[in-house]
Motif scaffolding. Structure first.
Motif, PDB file in Angstrom:
ATOM      1  N   ASN A  68      -4.414  -3.202   9.880  1.00  0.00           N
ATOM      2  CA  ASN A  68      -3.161  -2.875  10.398  1.00  0.00           C
ATOM      3  C   ASN A  68      -3.265  -1.467  11.080  1.00  0.00           C
ATOM      4  N   ARG A  72       1.199   0.096  14.889  1.00  0.00           N
ATOM      5  CA  ARG A  72       2.036   1.227  14.506  1.00  0.00           C
ATOM      6  C   ARG A  72       1.340   2.369  15.511  1.00  0.00           C
ATOM      7  N   ARG A  73       0.003   2.880  15.482  1.00  0.00           N
ATOM      8  CA  ARG A  73      -0.912   3.971  15.183  1.00  0.00           C
ATOM      9  C   ARG A  73      -1.094   4.674  16.020  1.00  0.00           C
ATOM     10  N   ASP A 133      -6.410   7.773  10.265  1.00  0.00           N
ATOM     11  CA  ASP A 133      -6.344   7.978   9.240  1.00  0.00           C
ATOM     12  C   ASP A 133      -7.790   7.897   8.862  1.00  0.00           C
ATOM     13  N   GLY A 193      -5.763   2.222   7.322  1.00  0.00           N
ATOM     14  CA  GLY A 193      -4.277   2.234   8.224  1.00  0.00           C
ATOM     15  C   GLY A 193      -2.662   1.529   7.569  1.00  0.00           C
ATOM     16  N   GLU A 194      -1.660   1.155   8.124  1.00  0.00           N
ATOM     17  CA  GLU A 194      -0.951   1.035   7.146  1.00  0.00           C
ATOM     18  C   GLU A 194      -1.657  -0.599   6.117  1.00  0.00           C
ATOM     19  N   PRO A 195      -0.279  -0.586   4.527  1.00  0.00           N
ATOM     20  CA  PRO A 195      -0.800  -1.945   4.076  1.00  0.00           C
ATOM     21  C   PRO A 195      -1.109  -2.974   4.632  1.00  0.00           C
TER      22      PRO A 195
END
Length: 726
Positions: free
Chosen positions: A443, A446-447, A481, A524-526
């Motif tokens: 996920n 949005r990055r 990240d 990434g995001e969860p």
């Protein structure tokens, strides 16, 4: 040895033909890193010279100069795609170009070959020289392709003349070529079917359809005998046998002649045909893997719906199906749901056409159109690999050389073997993730500061690779990240850099047609990565008098006019008659009635409409619905009643069109719906307006049309802000 030569020729003063010719030292024009790239420059005018330059994938000049006839040599070129361009100096200005590539040799011994699902489809059912087929296979072997889909282990190829015995020599040689190169074969058979054995032979049906029909009764036993012998000869050399191609679509299967206009009967014709061919193949090769092939509209189907459910409801068809084959970008989970319902949830799902196919409105594609296929192919392959897809065969290895420009760019090679950048990108994917284990979406949606990101994770030999793809923005700054001290970043041309994350962040500039592979830790995001949810920006219900209730003035029907694209004479002159009918209607007071006594050209009733202009990150969905009733609609051509949405220029000439389903025969009122999606880059520069047409072209019979509606939705997606994501 087969060696193509590309050149440009002009007629000089005095009528003497001269040409500037470029010939690579490697017959494929593919070189290994560190290997000198050599070209011979020849056929210059006497004492002539040529100016040359080498450009790379970024359109930058990396070498340039002048040369006399003789040899050019370039060393030290990094991995990637290049093009040598040359032009005569001080003469008539002949030009020549030759693309080439620098790609590492593929070492099969260093890969887990059985995991490799990368394949290609060769130029489909056309005939071309064995030397070209061998050269195709050399291009496949060079970059580590495992699978090849061919249409030529087929009755029509082996016995084109009913009065001559089958000739197996060419098929034997083709199979030998593929096995020599280490390729696994997917054979599409029983299509095209020999026209001489078709049940449509001797009827009024158009010749286009003869190879898409059930065999005539007198050829049934011969059909079985041929396919048994086919499997006996090649059964241990073919991994998957596909029976037919896209047989859920009317342009590839229409069953028996007597069933025209009856879709349910046509579907049953295919099921009967499939069972017959499957049993015949098994008689020659009991261990054969056999399955049907559909369009990317699976599981529902294209012309014939609910295709997969109907097929699997037949116990014998279910028994004879070892795998399921489809194309492009359908939902594998949705297909699996249907398969599981009938105890087939674990069978292989293979993709024998997949990847980028950029539509063009020019004979020569733009650079952007050519490069866009890289992103599409990466998205298709990564998605379907993650879903467990097998034998993913790129459409196409090479453009079909015998056909004129088709309005799309699909081949990784041009028809005469010139390299496109996508060939190099495909080589990079195979080299980096060909035998990797898919590990799901990450996920990172949005990055990016513009557009949005796909993130597909793969694991290989204890290392993690993430394929990152930018969507809906030409360029963007991406921040990812990472806990790794350093990361290996590979672009689709195979060029590598080492990146050092700063404070746990990797910052990259990305281009939408240049995905990246990143080796190392990326987080990434969860949760699972997912695409942005679209947001409705504008909705238009087009005013079109679709119920045909408005008063008719003379022969004028408000909001509609008569149209034709290839007909001779006006519709009225050739007997294409349009009126309103207050006795036969679906609802309201009246319906539109279209009648033709004789077959003519392509005539239709048309509605013209303008559409909104799209902004970055927007797309448009056009949905048109109708009710139709037919009486004795008959056509000998591949056109009968069909809706069509056309792009037109200001002078109303047609640029491009998309037809809907074709309907024949006699049928009571039935609903129809077509949904067309248009991206921002789908609109050519000379586009002015759309027209919706309902054709009864080249047919006889009567059609009633009622309750037509047109809806346009402009959707926003792709912005990375949270308001565009749910």
């Amino acid at each position: 040895m087969f060696k193509p030569t590309l050149f440009a020729a002009v007629l000089l003063a005095g009528g003497v033909l001269t040409a500037l010719e470029l010939t690579p030292s490697a017959d494929t024009a593919v070189y290994a890193p560190g290997e000198p790239v050599r070209f011979t420059v020849s056929k210059l005018p006497a004492n002539g010279r040529a100016a040359y330059r080498v450009i790379d994938f970024d359109r930058k000049t990396v070498r340039n100069g002048e040369t006399a006839p003789g040899n050019l040599e370039f060393t030290g070129l990094p991995r990637g795609w290049y093009e040598l361009q040359a032009e005569t100096v001080g003469n008539a200005g002949e030009k020549a170009r030759y693309p080439f590539a620098v790609i590492p040799e593929f070492d099969r011994s260093q890969t887990d070959w059985e995991k490799n699902q990368f394949g290609v489809m060769v130029a489909p059912h056309t005939r071309y020289p064995l030397a070209h087929r061998d050269f195709d296979a050399k291009f496949m072997e060079r970059i580590g392709v495992r699978w090849v889909r061919t249409h030529r282990l087929n009755w029509i190829q082996i016995q084109p003349d009913e009065h001559k015995a089958p000739d197996w020599a060419t098929a034997d040689r083709e199979v030998e070529i593929y096995k020599k190169r280490g390729l696994s074969i997917v054979a599409t058979t029983a299509w095209p079917f020999p026209a001489w054995a078709s049940s449509g032979r001797g009827t009024q049906i158009d010749a286009y359809y003869l190879d898409k029909m059930f065999p005539a009764d007198k050829y049934i036993e011969q059909t079985k005998k041929f396919h048994t012998e086919l499997a006996r000869r090649y059964g241990d050399k073919v991994d998957y046998w596909e029976i037919g191609n896209e047989i859920d679509a009317e342009n590839f299967w229409i069953g028996r002649y007597k069933h025209q206009g009856d879709k349910a009967a046509i579907m049953q014709d295919y099921i009967e045909f499939y069972i017959m061919i499957a049993k015949a193949l098994r008689a020659g090769a009991p261990a054969a893997k056999i399955g049907p092939n559909t369009t990317g509209s699976a599981p529902d189907g294209n012309t014939y719906r609910d295709w997969l459910n109907v097929f699997l409801q037949n116990p014998e068809a279910r028994k004879q199906m070892d795998y399921f084959s489809t194309h492009y970008f359908p939902s594998v989970p949705e297909i699996r749901k249907v398969l599981a319902r009938y105890g087939k949830g674990d069978v292989d799902i293979i993709f024998t056409e997949i990847g980028g196919m950029a539509h063009s409105y020019r004979k020569v594609p733009t650079w952007e159109e050519t490069c866009r296929n890289i992103r599409i192919t990466c998205t298709h392959y990564a998605t379907q690999l993650q879903a467990g897809g097998k034998a993913l065969c790129k459409f196409l290895l090479r453009d079909i050389p015998e056909l004129p420009p088709q309005g799309w760019i699909a081949g990784m090679l041009e028809g005469d073997f010139k390299l496109r950048p996508e060939y190099v990108a495909f080589a990079t994917l195979i080299r980096e993730i060909g035998d990797a284990d898919p590990a799901g979406r990450i996920n990172i949606t949005r990055r990016s500061d513009k557009g949005w990101l796909h993130g597909f994770r793969f694991r290989r030999g204890g290392k993690t690779l993430t394929l990152v793809i930018l969507n809906d923005a030409p360029k963007a700054a991406v921040t990812l990240d990472s806990a790794s001290k350093e990361l290996r970043v590979i672009d689709m041309m195979g060029r590598e850099t080492t990146q050092i994350p700063q404070n746990g962040k990797l910052v990259l500039e990305m281009d939408s047609d240049r995905p990246l592979l990143i080796e190392g830790d990326i987080s990434g995001e969860p949760g699972e990565g997912r695409d942005p949810e679209p947001v409705l920006v504008q909705e238009i219900n087009v005013k079109c008098n679709g119920d045909f209730e408005m008063p008719v003035r003379g022969a004028t029907i408000p909001y509609w006019h008569l149209g034709y694209d290839t007909g001779k004479g006006t519709p009225e002159q050739v007997g294409f008659l349009v009126s309103v009918d207050d006795k036969v209607k679906h609802s309201g007071r009246q319906a539109l009635k279209i009648h033709a006594e004789k077959r003519t050209g392509f005539y239709a009733v048309c509605h013209t409409m303008t559409v909104p202009k799209l902004k970055l990150g927007q797309y448009m969905v056009v949905t048109y619905r109708w009710w139709a009733k037919g009486e004795k609609i008959d056509s000998i051509d591949k056109a009968s009643f069909a809706p069509s949405l056309s792009m037109r220029r200001k002078d109303n000439s047609r640029i491009h069109w998309r037809d809907g389903d074709f309907e024949r025969g006699t049928f009571d009122w039935m609903a129809g719906e077509q949904v067309r999606k248009y991206e921002q880059n789908d609109f050519p520069p000379d586009f002015n307006h759309f027209s919706l047409e309902f054709y009864l072209g080249k047919s006889t019979g009567t059609l009633w049309l009622d309750d037509v509606s047109i809806n346009i939705k402009v959707m926003q997606r792709g912005a990375s802000e949270a308001r565009y994501l749910k």
